[in-house]
Design an enzyme around this catalytic site. Sequence first.
Site, PDB file in Angstrom:
ATOM      1  N   CYS A  44      -1.610  -1.341 -25.723  1.00  0.00           N
ATOM      2  CA  CYS A  44      -1.734  -0.920 -24.741  1.00  0.00           C
ATOM      3  C   CYS A  44      -0.772  -1.593 -23.475  1.00  0.00           C
ATOM      4  O   CYS A  44      -0.759  -1.570 -22.380  1.00  0.00           O
ATOM      5  CB  CYS A  44      -3.027  -0.890 -24.069  1.00  0.00           C
ATOM      6  SG  CYS A  44      -3.523  -2.701 -23.912  1.00  0.00           S
TER       7      CYS A  44
ATOM      8  N   ASP B 157       1.939  -9.468 -22.232  1.00  0.00           N
ATOM      9  CA  ASP B 157       1.694 -10.726 -22.527  1.00  0.00           C
ATOM     10  C   ASP B 157       2.184 -11.294 -23.795  1.00  0.00           C
ATOM     11  O   ASP B 157       2.541 -12.542 -23.917  1.00  0.00           O
ATOM     12  CB  ASP B 157       0.263 -11.031 -22.406  1.00  0.00           C
ATOM     13  CG  ASP B 157      -0.118 -11.216 -20.706  1.00  0.00           C
ATOM     14  OD1 ASP B 157       0.512 -11.845 -20.070  1.00  0.00           O
ATOM     15  OD2 ASP B 157      -0.946 -10.662 -20.163  1.00  0.00           O
TER      16      ASP B 157
ATOM     17  N   ARG C  41     -11.637  -3.226 -19.472  1.00  0.00           N
ATOM     18  CA  ARG C  41     -11.616  -4.654 -19.486  1.00  0.00           C
ATOM     19  C   ARG C  41     -11.823  -5.454 -18.393  1.00  0.00           C
ATOM     20  O   ARG C  41     -11.832  -5.157 -17.360  1.00  0.00           O
ATOM     21  CB  ARG C  41      -9.772  -4.714 -19.584  1.00  0.00           C
ATOM     22  CG  ARG C  41      -9.583  -6.297 -19.685  1.00  0.00           C
ATOM     23  CD  ARG C  41      -8.063  -6.116 -20.105  1.00  0.00           C
ATOM     24  NE  ARG C  41      -7.372  -6.081 -18.740  1.00  0.00           N
ATOM     25  CZ  ARG C  41      -5.988  -6.458 -18.880  1.00  0.00           C
ATOM     26  NH1 ARG C  41      -5.398  -6.237 -19.765  1.00  0.00           N
ATOM     27  NH2 ARG C  41      -5.491  -6.332 -17.451  1.00  0.00           N
TER      28      ARG C  41
ATOM     29  N   HIS D  22       0.798  -1.101   0.145  1.00  0.00           N
ATOM     30  CA  HIS D  22       0.175   0.012  -0.084  1.00  0.00           C
ATOM     31  C   HIS D  22       0.746   1.262  -0.034  1.00  0.00           C
ATOM     32  O   HIS D  22       0.597   2.287  -0.626  1.00  0.00           O
ATOM     33  CB  HIS D  22      -0.700   0.067   1.166  1.00  0.00           C
ATOM     34  CG  HIS D  22      -2.248  -0.754   1.104  1.00  0.00           C
ATOM     35  ND1 HIS D  22      -3.036  -0.646  -0.037  1.00  0.00           N
ATOM     36  CD2 HIS D  22      -2.698  -2.049   1.466  1.00  0.00           C
ATOM     37  CE1 HIS D  22      -3.760  -1.593  -0.167  1.00  0.00           C
ATOM     38  NE2 HIS D  22      -3.708  -2.410   0.667  1.00  0.00           N
TER      39      HIS D  22
ATOM     40  N   GLU E 276      -3.191 -10.744 -27.258  1.00  0.00           N
ATOM     41  CA  GLU E 276      -1.853 -10.678 -26.445  1.00  0.00           C
ATOM     42  C   GLU E 276      -1.643 -12.388 -26.542  1.00  0.00           C
ATOM     43  O   GLU E 276      -0.781 -12.915 -25.556  1.00  0.00           O
ATOM     44  CB  GLU E 276      -2.344 -10.261 -24.982  1.00  0.00           C
ATOM     45  CG  GLU E 276      -3.737 -10.609 -24.415  1.00  0.00           C
ATOM     46  CD  GLU E 276      -3.989 -10.122 -22.920  1.00  0.00           C
ATOM     47  OE1 GLU E 276      -2.840  -9.375 -22.348  1.00  0.00           O
ATOM     48  OE2 GLU E 276      -4.927 -10.250 -22.444  1.00  0.00           O
TER      49      GLU E 276
HETATM   50  C1  PEP Z   1      -0.673  -6.725 -21.577  1.00  0.00           C
HETATM   51  O1  PEP Z   1      -0.616  -8.001 -21.482  1.00  0.00           O
HETATM   52  O2  PEP Z   1       0.291  -6.093 -22.413  1.00  0.00           O
HETATM   53  C2  PEP Z   1      -1.409  -5.813 -20.840  1.00  0.00           C
HETATM   54  C3  PEP Z   1      -1.635  -4.603 -21.351  1.00  0.00           C
HETATM   55  O3  PEP Z   1      -2.092  -6.369 -20.017  1.00  0.00           O
HETATM   56  P1  PEP Z   1      -1.657  -6.803 -18.418  1.00  0.00           P
HETATM   57  O4  PEP Z   1      -0.371  -6.173 -18.187  1.00  0.00           O
HETATM   58  O5  PEP Z   1      -2.599  -6.200 -17.619  1.00  0.00           O
HETATM   59  O6  PEP Z   1      -1.733  -8.260 -18.557  1.00  0.00           O
HETATM   60 MG    MG Z   2      -2.166  -8.930 -20.542  1.00  0.00          MG
END
Ligand code: PEP
Ligand code: MG
Length: 588
Positions: free
Chosen positions: A509, A462, A341, A198, A438
């Site tokens: 992203c 990912d 998401r 935290h 991903e």
């Molecule tokens: C990713 O996998 O690039 C992503 C944006 O999702 P997360 O990092 O939440 O797995």
């Molecule tokens: Mg991801």
Amino acid sequence: MKSFKEIYRGAENKIAGIGAAPGIIIGEAYLYTKEKLQISNKDVEDIEKAKYDLTEAIAKSKKELTKIFAVAREMMGEVRALIFEAQLMILDDPILLNEIVRRIETEKKSPEYIVDDEISKYQSKMVLSHESYMKERALDIEDIKQRIIRNLQKRRWESKIDHNVVVVSETLTPADTILLSRNKVLAFVTDHGGLTSHAAIISRSLNIPAVVGTHNSTNQIKDGDEVVVDGFYGYVIIKPTEEQKAFFSDKRKRLLKLQKELEELKDKKAVTKDGKEIKLYANVDVSGEIDVVVTSGANGIGLYRSEQILNELGEFPSEDEQTTIYSKLSSRIYPKSITIRVFDIGGDKFRFLDFQEPNPFLGLRGVRLLLENPSMLKTQLRAILKASVNKNIKLMLPMVSTIEEIRETKKIFEECKKELRNEKIKFDRDIQVGIMIEVPAAAVMAKEFAHEVDFLSIGTNDLIQYLMAVDRGNDLVSKLYQEFSPVILRTLKNIVSAARKAKKPVSLCGEMAADTLAMPLLIGLGLESLSLSPSTIPYAKRIIRSCDYKKAKRLSDKCLLLPTEVEIKETIEKFFTKNKITRTRQII
Ligand code: PEP
Ligand code: MG
């Protein structure tokens, strides 16, 4: 001037930790140690008085926490502040309180002894848990326990600091962090805690530089010592030498200057020198970050990681609670949009299953888990629909690897819409549905997948892990986690072309979007929309505005032909030098 690497190499007065919140601070250390309370186990004669003292101490603790809860709500927003509400609930737990009273009556021991013993039992169960989240919660309970005992002993804690200091502490509970940050805190340094602690999360939300997990800062740093806190690289320097002090003062000055310059870009568009606009959206993990999003000049929220709510609350919120959270986010960001998401549970994230999967990253994660638990999925989908009346919410599915998963989820989504229509509840009938790309399967089939949805968003975090077969969190194989591998570049190129053929928008992203070195490459590959952590948006904007799209396109074409990551990176670095584009680390 030396580089960061050179200044740290061989420095014996440095302590390494985890850079949990960025920034550079030089200041005086304030050792925040809570006096260890001595617990008396003496017998009590007046049982009624003991019970009365307990009730008083609980009431006082409640009053204190309610105050902290109110402050937290103001400083960090509703959702983040819920940790304190959870603490308040412990003070209202009838089973726990009745058991404490029962033991005072039967064992005739002092209330502080029974409170300590009884609450410690809860804690030891939590500490034994393998979940880092549960271990962190054990700390919260320590806070409650100490608070009640302190109030039984009628003592006070001092959290008033009257001059600017760097707070150094073994650990910091959420309450400590909030209360201390109301004083003149320049930075936080802790012995324990990771990025999910935290203290780390709150520091990031409040923009206070922090280094956590240093193991033994409280032994090495003395009260009043001068220290340097480097929240970028995760180091603390004790009693800096003149050379070190000059180095960090200079870095700090440059950083402040850069931040000021970047602020001026806030209302300017991210356009290349030859006029191509790149839309920059924000990735949001905690709702407290929304304020940073608003000030960062983002075009909206490109990724809201809703599973973070579960991390913060430790449980699944009801449909109503979720509706409230999503509605607030939608209103706060309006008229810009937010892409929510659905829960990406599993892998290294919030665990849902009682058993440990042999390969969690290849197991029941993201949309797979949601489809196995349709009622959980429906609760979330209904909440998102109910919150969509402003017409600025989009829905996104994580970890998709087959078309059937998309169709199945959309079928459930249609069922939810039908239910709401029957219940005469309003929602956005044109709400868009997109997927994360991903998993290699989705990357290969991007065109076909794109036909099923309204938009694609590439999750490189990912995608790199699955394409290169490297665990994204495992140090032993981190060398193989190559953002600039030809494998990644070619895959990105294929996804962008597939989306174009399907006439669907595509965004990226993953963390790669926040890597300024990758920026010309991503633009050159044809990405026109990126989503990144809000505090990095101004840095990305600066690079885009100093790039030329045509040149970036030539760069990416060239890189697509190269066979190794080393050659690709060298080529990009040459591009930066040749076009006189400077990166943040070179500037500060
Ligand atoms: C990713 O996998 O690039 C992503 C944006 O999702 P997360 O990092 O939440 O797995
Ligand atoms: Mg991801």
